[in-house]
Scaffold this motif. Structure first.
Motif, PDB file in Angstrom:
ATOM      1  N   GLY A   1      -7.853  -1.287 -11.252  1.00  0.00           N
ATOM      2  CA  GLY A   1      -8.431  -0.443 -10.210  1.00  0.00           C
ATOM      3  C   GLY A   1      -7.371   0.507  -9.692  1.00  0.00           C
ATOM      4  N   ARG A   2      -7.688   1.184  -8.603  1.00  0.00           N
ATOM      5  CA  ARG A   2      -6.743   2.111  -7.983  1.00  0.00           C
ATOM      6  C   ARG A   2      -6.644   1.819  -6.492  1.00  0.00           C
ATOM      7  NH1 ARG A   2      -3.427   5.443 -11.237  1.00  0.00           N
ATOM      8  NH2 ARG A   2      -4.433   5.384 -13.274  1.00  0.00           N
ATOM      9  N   SER A   3      -5.426   1.887  -5.969  1.00  0.00           N
ATOM     10  CA  SER A   3      -5.231   1.722  -4.531  1.00  0.00           C
ATOM     11  C   SER A   3      -5.708   2.986  -3.829  1.00  0.00           C
ATOM     12  CB  SER A   3      -3.753   1.487  -4.224  1.00  0.00           C
ATOM     13  OG  SER A   3      -3.028   2.707  -4.328  1.00  0.00           O
ATOM     14  N   PRO A   4      -5.836   2.967  -2.493  1.00  0.00           N
ATOM     15  CA  PRO A   4      -6.229   4.186  -1.775  1.00  0.00           C
ATOM     16  C   PRO A   4      -5.294   5.365  -2.055  1.00  0.00           C
ATOM     17  CG  PRO A   4      -6.396   2.273  -0.327  1.00  0.00           C
ATOM     18  CD  PRO A   4      -5.756   1.794  -1.594  1.00  0.00           C
ATOM     19  N   GLY A   5      -4.019   5.064  -2.354  1.00  0.00           N
ATOM     20  CA  GLY A   5      -3.062   6.125  -2.653  1.00  0.00           C
ATOM     21  C   GLY A   5      -3.030   6.515  -4.110  1.00  0.00           C
ATOM     22  N   GLY A   6      -3.938   5.960  -4.925  1.00  0.00           N
ATOM     23  CA  GLY A   6      -4.022   6.336  -6.326  1.00  0.00           C
ATOM     24  C   GLY A   6      -3.143   5.534  -7.269  1.00  0.00           C
ATOM     25  N   VAL A   7      -2.498   4.483  -6.766  1.00  0.00           N
ATOM     26  CA  VAL A   7      -1.621   3.668  -7.599  1.00  0.00           C
ATOM     27  C   VAL A   7      -2.454   2.720  -8.464  1.00  0.00           C
ATOM     28  CG1 VAL A   7       0.173   1.876  -7.563  1.00  0.00           C
ATOM     29  CG2 VAL A   7       0.320   3.819  -6.003  1.00  0.00           C
ATOM     30  N   GLN A   8      -2.039   2.563  -9.708  1.00  0.00           N
ATOM     31  CA  GLN A   8      -2.738   1.674 -10.645  1.00  0.00           C
ATOM     32  C   GLN A   8      -2.548   0.214 -10.222  1.00  0.00           C
ATOM     33  OE1 GLN A   8      -1.075   1.616 -14.643  1.00  0.00           O
ATOM     34  NE2 GLN A   8      -3.130   1.556 -15.519  1.00  0.00           N
ATOM     35  N   LEU A   9      -3.656  -0.503 -10.077  1.00  0.00           N
ATOM     36  CA  LEU A   9      -3.624  -1.917  -9.717  1.00  0.00           C
ATOM     37  C   LEU A   9      -4.114  -2.754 -10.896  1.00  0.00           C
ATOM     38  CD1 LEU A   9      -5.259  -1.857  -6.140  1.00  0.00           C
ATOM     39  CD2 LEU A   9      -2.832  -1.715  -6.712  1.00  0.00           C
ATOM     40  N   PHE A  10      -3.415  -3.832 -11.183  1.00  0.00           N
ATOM     41  CA  PHE A  10      -3.866  -4.818 -12.157  1.00  0.00           C
ATOM     42  C   PHE A  10      -4.158  -6.115 -11.411  1.00  0.00           C
ATOM     43  CE2 PHE A  10      -1.398  -1.997 -14.960  1.00  0.00           C
ATOM     44  CZ  PHE A  10      -2.357  -1.745 -15.929  1.00  0.00           C
TER      45      PHE A  10
ATOM     46  N   ASP B   1      11.864  -0.759   6.069  1.00  0.00           N
ATOM     47  CA  ASP B   1      10.503  -0.360   5.738  1.00  0.00           C
ATOM     48  C   ASP B   1      10.154   0.940   6.447  1.00  0.00           C
ATOM     49  OD1 ASP B   1       9.947  -2.460   4.055  1.00  0.00           O
ATOM     50  OD2 ASP B   1       8.865  -3.643   5.542  1.00  0.00           O
ATOM     51  N   GLY B   2       9.153   1.619   5.945  1.00  0.00           N
ATOM     52  CA  GLY B   2       8.657   2.819   6.591  1.00  0.00           C
ATOM     53  C   GLY B   2       7.279   2.592   7.185  1.00  0.00           C
ATOM     54  N   ALA B   3       6.812   3.576   7.915  1.00  0.00           N
ATOM     55  CA  ALA B   3       5.457   3.546   8.467  1.00  0.00           C
ATOM     56  C   ALA B   3       4.585   4.495   7.654  1.00  0.00           C
ATOM     57  CB  ALA B   3       5.466   3.961   9.933  1.00  0.00           C
ATOM     58  N   ASP B   4       3.383   4.055   7.338  1.00  0.00           N
ATOM     59  CA  ASP B   4       2.455   4.871   6.559  1.00  0.00           C
ATOM     60  C   ASP B   4       1.680   5.770   7.521  1.00  0.00           C
ATOM     61  OD1 ASP B   4       0.620   5.998   4.915  1.00  0.00           O
ATOM     62  OD2 ASP B   4      -0.229   4.139   4.151  1.00  0.00           O
ATOM     63  N   TYR B   5       2.193   6.988   7.710  1.00  0.00           N
ATOM     64  CA  TYR B   5       1.577   7.888   8.683  1.00  0.00           C
ATOM     65  C   TYR B   5       0.310   8.555   8.149  1.00  0.00           C
ATOM     66  CZ  TYR B   5       5.814   7.262  11.460  1.00  0.00           C
ATOM     67  OH  TYR B   5       6.839   6.719  12.210  1.00  0.00           O
TER      68      TYR B   5
ATOM     69  N   ASP C   1       0.835  -1.189   0.000  1.00  0.00           N
ATOM     70  CA  ASP C   1       0.000   0.000   0.000  1.00  0.00           C
ATOM     71  C   ASP C   1       0.876   1.248   0.000  1.00  0.00           C
ATOM     72  OD1 ASP C   1      -2.037   1.822   0.193  1.00  0.00           O
ATOM     73  OD2 ASP C   1      -2.657   1.276   2.213  1.00  0.00           O
ATOM     74  N   ALA C   2       1.853   1.278   0.918  1.00  0.00           N
ATOM     75  CA  ALA C   2       2.598   2.519   1.163  1.00  0.00           C
ATOM     76  C   ALA C   2       3.759   2.758   0.203  1.00  0.00           C
ATOM     77  CB  ALA C   2       3.116   2.512   2.600  1.00  0.00           C
ATOM     78  N   LEU C   3       4.551   1.723  -0.110  1.00  0.00           N
ATOM     79  CA  LEU C   3       5.740   1.934  -0.948  1.00  0.00           C
ATOM     80  C   LEU C   3       5.386   2.409  -2.359  1.00  0.00           C
ATOM     81  CD1 LEU C   3       8.734   1.889  -1.570  1.00  0.00           C
ATOM     82  CD2 LEU C   3       8.582  -0.604  -1.887  1.00  0.00           C
ATOM     83  N   PRO C   4       4.461   1.748  -3.088  1.00  0.00           N
ATOM     84  CA  PRO C   4       4.105   2.272  -4.416  1.00  0.00           C
ATOM     85  C   PRO C   4       3.566   3.702  -4.361  1.00  0.00           C
ATOM     86  CG  PRO C   4       3.280   0.038  -4.144  1.00  0.00           C
ATOM     87  CD  PRO C   4       3.757   0.487  -2.797  1.00  0.00           C
ATOM     88  N   THR C   5       2.802   4.019  -3.295  1.00  0.00           N
ATOM     89  CA  THR C   5       2.259   5.368  -3.145  1.00  0.00           C
ATOM     90  C   THR C   5       3.386   6.384  -2.958  1.00  0.00           C
ATOM     91  OG1 THR C   5       0.242   4.465  -2.143  1.00  0.00           O
ATOM     92  CG2 THR C   5       0.669   6.806  -1.804  1.00  0.00           C
TER      93      THR C   5
END
Length: 479
Positions: free
Chosen positions: A74-83, A243-247, A20-24
């Motif tokens: 579709g699109r992830s919550p962060g707007g990333v294109q999902l296939f 990894d990071g945290a999705d704040y 969720d967070a890294l592609p965003t």
């Protein structure tokens, strides 16, 4: 990016959070990113997640059979294109890898198909994809197929969890349709079995893992899960990116799922969340001791073999304990039995619930992380931001995230144990409970913990550096 897990799946798991967070974060930095994952039943039945047919359909050969792959978008919550790769024969099921603690018997076929279908999609996208970044064993054959077919993609493999390798009996190799020379010591063969992850390690252009300590651990016999020799031989291609945290999702100051928001300067909301959590879980209010919590997979590697023996000892005191997560049926049963034995003090919920997960983070005083393996330690990052001080066993990324409290120097904000045993973990719990009695000191440690920052932007920059090294410094990488 290719992964067997990712949003919009709803469950606890570091890989889903990362996907969720890294592609965003990469997209926010100007990169073109899309993610391929299977169209599971859970996603197909999710009416809130908008998806449409791309019109792309490809026949994929797996062994001597051919299966049709369809692709939705579709699109992830962060707007990333999902296939989303659709093949109902493989993915229209109740679980991802299995059900009731048992893996699906055809997992080799399912994920060989998925790797091939994701690769076929990559060949058809415009502008042309430069990087295929694959995650964990279920996508790890993609670099092998890229190499075998001489395709113009650079590949990156990220190992989030080495213990799960995609190891199947040797006869399943025929399902790959690879030439026989790939089933050797220098290919996907490992002690007579087909090993997805070994193939990815050998054939990816770059390998990353999720913390520096984990990078070191997996190259040792005790932490390498049998692949330490392979990793040492390929250490020149192996790097660590924490990894990071999705704040945007995990921040008590802006969390819309909480009954009250708070931050290090305004802590009253945490007490509101604590009371709401105990009420939600039907536990007795106002304990004299701390509220302990865990949002995790209920499996041995998360430390339940050393935690379960402590459960009665912990719950005889005036404390509360809440655990959310599914996993090993034996541990699930043990927790359910304990919840009936201590109905006012302990609550266990198996099925993941996003709102409850956030309420546990905000409402607990102390998080328990007794893990045997904790490659990155994302849960610890969330704990700190919500002011839940962790009691943790030192492994993987834990040492990069949690600093042990030292009263002589007045430094640190967590409680670490270095030995993987019930007694060592109990000693760390006792230290935390003793400090909890001094609420002034506890509040100071909470504020210190909440000030830590593990944003994804720093991690995304480091991934960008890996991509640029592969495709050259000109232009942004398209992953």
């Amino acid at each position: 990016m290719v992964s067997a897990e990712g949003p919009p799946l709803q469950r606890a798991g570091a890989l889903i959070d990362v996907m969720d967070a890294l592609p965003t974060a990469l997209r926010a930095r100007g990169n073109e990113v899309s993610v391929a994952l299977p169209l599971y039943r859970e996603i197909r039945e999710n009416r809130a997640f908008k998806k449409k047919n791309t019109g792309i359909a490809v026949d994929v050969q797996v062994g001597d059979k051919t299966y049709a792959a369809q692709y939705l978008e579709g699109r992830s919550p962060g707007g990333v294109q999902l296939f989303l790769v659709r093949c109902d024969e493989f993915f229209d099921r109740g679980g991802i890898y299995g059900e009731r603690g048992q893996p699906y018997e055809d997992n080799a076929t399912r994920f060989i198909f998925f790797c091939k279908a994701a690769l076929e999609l990559s060949r058809r996208l415009t502008p042309q994809v430069q990087i295929l970044h694959v995650h964990d064993w279920a996508a790890a054959l993609v670099p092998v197929f890229v190499y075998a077919q001489g395709l113009p993609f650079k590949t990156v493999l990220t190992i989030h969890h080495l213990a799960e390798q995609g190891s199947f009996w040797g006869l399943d190799f025929r399902l790959t349709n690879l030439p026989e020379q790939f089933f050797t010591l220098h290919g996907v063969e490992f002690f007579g079995r087909l090993n997805f992850l070994k193939g990815g390690i050998l054939f990816a252009n770059k390998i990353t893992t999720v913390s520096e300590y984990y990078r070191r651990e997996i190259q040792t016999p005790s932490g390498g899960c049998g692949l330490d020799g392979v990793l040492r031989e390929n250490a020149h291609r192996l790097s660590a990116i924490l990894d990071g945290a999705d704040y945007t999702r995990w921040n008590p100051g802006s969390d819309r799922l909480l009954p009250a928001r708070y931050d290090a300067k305004r802590l009253r909301g945490k007490q509101v969340c604590r009371a709401a959590l105990l009420k939600e879980m039907k536990l007795a209010p106002a304990p004299g001791g701390p509220v302990f919590g865990m949002v995790t997979r209920v499996v041995e590697e998360k430390g339940f073999e050393i935690l379960v023996p402590l459960r009665d000892r912990l719950l005889w005191d005036d404390v509360r304990l809440i655990i959310l997560g599914e996993g090993d049926p034996a541990y699930e049963t043990a927790l359910a039995v304990a919840a009936r034995k201590f109905p006012d003090k302990f609550a266990y919920q198996r099925d993941y619930d996003e709102k409850l997960a956030h309420l546990i983070e905000a409402g607990m005083d102390i998080s328990l992380i007794p893990s045997r393996f904790e490659p990155a330690g994302l849960s610890a990052m969330y704990n700190l931001k919500y002011g839940a001080l962790p009691v943790a066993r030192v492994t993987g990324g834990i040492q990069e995230i949690i600093e042990d409290y030292d009263p002589t120097t007045d430094s640190g904000y967590g409680f670490l144990c270095y030995e993987y045993s019930s007694e060592a973990f109990w000693d760390a719990i006792k230290r935390a409970r003793q400090i909890f009695r001094d609420q002034r000191l506890w509040t100071k440690l909470m504020k210190r913990a909440m000030a830590r920052n593990f944003s994804w932007d720093a991690s995304a920059q480091r991934y960008e550096a890996v991509y640029r090294e592969l495709v050259g410094a000109t232009g942004e990488a398209a992953a």
